[in-house]
Design a protein around this motif. Structure first.
Motif, PDB file in Angstrom:
ATOM      1  N   PHE A   1       0.842  -1.202   0.000  1.00 10.81           N
ATOM      2  CA  PHE A   1       0.000   0.000   0.000  1.00 10.81           C
ATOM      3  C   PHE A   1       0.877   1.252   0.000  1.00 10.81           C
ATOM      4  CE2 PHE A   1      -2.028   3.315   2.664  1.00 10.81           C
ATOM      5  CZ  PHE A   1      -3.026   3.689   1.777  1.00 10.81           C
ATOM      6  N   PHE A   2       1.976   1.207   0.736  1.00 12.91           N
ATOM      7  CA  PHE A   2       2.841   2.377   0.874  1.00 12.91           C
ATOM      8  C   PHE A   2       3.597   2.718  -0.403  1.00 12.91           C
ATOM      9  CE2 PHE A   2       2.705   0.737   5.355  1.00 12.91           C
ATOM     10  CZ  PHE A   2       1.780   1.678   5.782  1.00 12.91           C
ATOM     11  N   GLU A   3       3.615   1.814  -1.368  1.00 16.24           N
ATOM     12  CA  GLU A   3       4.244   2.085  -2.665  1.00 16.24           C
ATOM     13  C   GLU A   3       3.277   2.758  -3.634  1.00 16.24           C
ATOM     14  OE1 GLU A   3       6.273  -1.352  -4.343  1.00 16.24           O
ATOM     15  OE2 GLU A   3       6.501  -2.130  -2.305  1.00 16.24           O
ATOM     16  N   GLN A   4       2.010   2.868  -3.241  1.00 25.37           N
ATOM     17  CA  GLN A   4       0.987   3.463  -4.099  1.00 25.37           C
ATOM     18  C   GLN A   4       1.038   4.988  -4.002  1.00 25.37           C
ATOM     19  OE1 GLN A   4      -0.843   1.275  -5.947  1.00 25.37           O
ATOM     20  NE2 GLN A   4       0.405  -0.261  -4.926  1.00 25.37           N
ATOM     21  N   SER A   5       0.445   5.635  -4.985  1.00 25.32           N
ATOM     22  CA  SER A   5       0.266   7.093  -4.930  1.00 25.32           C
ATOM     23  C   SER A   5      -1.046   7.425  -5.637  1.00 25.32           C
ATOM     24  CB  SER A   5       1.444   7.821  -5.590  1.00 25.32           C
ATOM     25  OG  SER A   5       1.496   7.515  -6.961  1.00 25.32           O
TER      26      SER A   5
ATOM     27  N   LEU B   1      -6.036  -2.429  -4.437  1.00 23.46           N
ATOM     28  CA  LEU B   1      -6.940  -2.731  -3.322  1.00 23.46           C
ATOM     29  C   LEU B   1      -7.888  -3.892  -3.598  1.00 23.46           C
ATOM     30  CD1 LEU B   1      -8.057   0.900  -2.359  1.00 23.46           C
ATOM     31  CD2 LEU B   1      -6.586  -0.604  -0.986  1.00 23.46           C
ATOM     32  N   LYS B   2      -8.474  -3.917  -4.780  1.00 26.71           N
ATOM     33  CA  LYS B   2      -9.560  -4.872  -5.065  1.00 26.71           C
ATOM     34  C   LYS B   2      -9.152  -6.340  -4.912  1.00 26.71           C
ATOM     35  CE  LYS B   2     -10.746  -3.049  -8.975  1.00 26.71           C
ATOM     36  NZ  LYS B   2     -11.478  -2.786 -10.217  1.00 26.71           N
ATOM     37  N   PRO B   3      -8.022  -6.781  -5.456  1.00 26.97           N
ATOM     38  CA  PRO B   3      -7.669  -8.183  -5.236  1.00 26.97           C
ATOM     39  C   PRO B   3      -7.183  -8.458  -3.807  1.00 26.97           C
ATOM     40  CG  PRO B   3      -6.039  -7.129  -6.644  1.00 26.97           C
ATOM     41  CD  PRO B   3      -7.134  -6.133  -6.419  1.00 26.97           C
ATOM     42  N   ALA B   4      -6.720  -7.420  -3.112  1.00 25.04           N
ATOM     43  CA  ALA B   4      -6.215  -7.589  -1.745  1.00 25.04           C
ATOM     44  C   ALA B   4      -7.347  -7.853  -0.753  1.00 25.04           C
ATOM     45  CB  ALA B   4      -5.416  -6.357  -1.326  1.00 25.04           C
ATOM     46  N   ALA B   5      -8.520  -7.312  -1.023  1.00 25.31           N
ATOM     47  CA  ALA B   5      -9.696  -7.535  -0.167  1.00 25.31           C
ATOM     48  C   ALA B   5     -10.896  -7.675  -1.091  1.00 25.31           C
ATOM     49  CB  ALA B   5      -9.884  -6.382   0.809  1.00 25.31           C
ATOM     50  N   LYS B   6     -11.193  -8.900  -1.443  1.00 30.67           N
ATOM     51  CA  LYS B   6     -12.260  -9.170  -2.408  1.00 30.67           C
ATOM     52  C   LYS B   6     -13.637  -8.945  -1.800  1.00 30.67           C
ATOM     53  CE  LYS B   6      -9.439 -12.127  -5.188  1.00 30.67           C
ATOM     54  NZ  LYS B   6      -8.869 -13.432  -5.301  1.00 30.67           N
ATOM     55  N   GLY B   7     -14.587  -8.727  -2.671  1.00 29.87           N
ATOM     56  CA  GLY B   7     -15.965  -8.494  -2.258  1.00 29.87           C
ATOM     57  C   GLY B   7     -16.735  -9.797  -2.109  1.00 29.87           C
ATOM     58  N   LEU B   8     -18.037  -9.656  -2.108  1.00 28.55           N
ATOM     59  CA  LEU B   8     -18.947 -10.778  -1.959  1.00 28.55           C
ATOM     60  C   LEU B   8     -18.653 -11.860  -2.994  1.00 28.55           C
ATOM     61  CD1 LEU B   8     -21.385 -11.472  -0.162  1.00 28.55           C
ATOM     62  CD2 LEU B   8     -22.843 -10.515  -1.934  1.00 28.55           C
ATOM     63  N   LEU B   9     -18.596 -13.089  -2.549  1.00 29.07           N
ATOM     64  CA  LEU B   9     -18.346 -14.253  -3.409  1.00 29.07           C
ATOM     65  C   LEU B   9     -17.022 -14.146  -4.158  1.00 29.07           C
ATOM     66  CD1 LEU B   9     -21.960 -14.697  -4.853  1.00 29.07           C
ATOM     67  CD2 LEU B   9     -20.940 -15.881  -2.900  1.00 29.07           C
ATOM     68  N   GLY B  10     -16.073 -13.430  -3.583  1.00 26.33           N
ATOM     69  CA  GLY B  10     -14.747 -13.327  -4.170  1.00 26.33           C
ATOM     70  C   GLY B  10     -14.621 -12.378  -5.341  1.00 26.33           C
ATOM     71  N   SER B  11     -15.646 -11.563  -5.580  1.00 30.47           N
ATOM     72  CA  SER B  11     -15.582 -10.631  -6.707  1.00 30.47           C
ATOM     73  C   SER B  11     -14.588  -9.511  -6.410  1.00 30.47           C
ATOM     74  CB  SER B  11     -16.956 -10.044  -7.002  1.00 30.47           C
ATOM     75  OG  SER B  11     -17.338  -9.156  -5.971  1.00 30.47           O
ATOM     76  N   GLN B  12     -13.985  -8.996  -7.472  1.00 29.01           N
ATOM     77  CA  GLN B  12     -13.045  -7.894  -7.306  1.00 29.01           C
ATOM     78  C   GLN B  12     -13.674  -6.539  -7.619  1.00 29.01           C
ATOM     79  OE1 GLN B  12      -9.066  -8.142  -8.804  1.00 29.01           O
ATOM     80  NE2 GLN B  12      -8.943 -10.339  -8.425  1.00 29.01           N
ATOM     81  N   SER B  13     -14.624  -6.502  -8.524  1.00 27.71           N
ATOM     82  CA  SER B  13     -15.166  -5.205  -8.934  1.00 27.71           C
ATOM     83  C   SER B  13     -15.911  -4.528  -7.783  1.00 27.71           C
ATOM     84  CB  SER B  13     -16.068  -5.342 -10.154  1.00 27.71           C
ATOM     85  OG  SER B  13     -17.240  -6.029  -9.820  1.00 27.71           O
TER      86      SER B  13
END
Length: 162
Positions: A5-9, A111-123
């Motif tokens: 995360f700290f490498e992001q801008s 962020l999205k693949p690091a903490a997936k949503g419902l049923l493993g979705s990324q969007s």
């Protein structure tokens, strides 16, 4: 793609590039926001959380997004003014971004693949989806737009003590 995360801008609402490195040792809540959404009222409790815990190392980062029902039509100046006047927002706001698709902001691609949503979705499904990041930069959890910011208080307090 950067692994930390700290490498992001990201570009803030005033057009300045901000390194997430400056949030090292902070608990961070990232939210994609919109001014004309049914969840727009969440700006107020998000600001409350920020005021309550900022001295302890907590920050809310708001990322306006117009991808859901065209609910963020304004430019950066309009967004900033709206948030300040209507909700007293003082936490950092960033330039309008896409959170899904090919043009998704690099931060959201991280962020999205690091903490997936419902049923493993990324969007991201809608405005006011929240990501909680610990002091070490680990993306811990994604919260749905219906999760009230005040319901995160216990978790934030726990992370601030770590």
């Amino acid at each position: 793609m950067s692994q930390s995360f700290f490498e992001q801008s990201a570009v803030d609402i005033n057009g300045n590039t901000v390194s997430m490195e400056q949030y090292k040792d902070h608990v961070v809540l990232i939210v994609n926001t919109a001014s004309e959404c049914g969840f727009t009222h969440q700006y107020k409790p998000l600001e409350h959380l920020y005021q309550l815990y900022k001295e302890q190392g907590f920050v809310v980062l708001g990322f306006p997004c117009n991808q859901f029902g065209s609910q963020e039509k304004g430019d950066e100046a309009t967004i900033s003014q709206f948030c300040e006047l209507n909700f007293g927002v003082s936490f950092p706001l960033f330039s309008k971004i896409d959170v899904n698709g090919e043009d998704a902001a690099p931060l959201y691609k991280f962020l999205k693949p690091a903490a997936k949503g419902l049923l493993g979705s990324q969007s991201i499904k809608w405005n006011f989806t929240k990501f909680l990041i610990n002091k070490q930069g680990k993306v811990l959890k994604r919260y749905s737009p219906t999760t009230k910011p005040e319901n995160l208080m216990d978790e934030i307090e726990h992370l601030l003590k770590e």
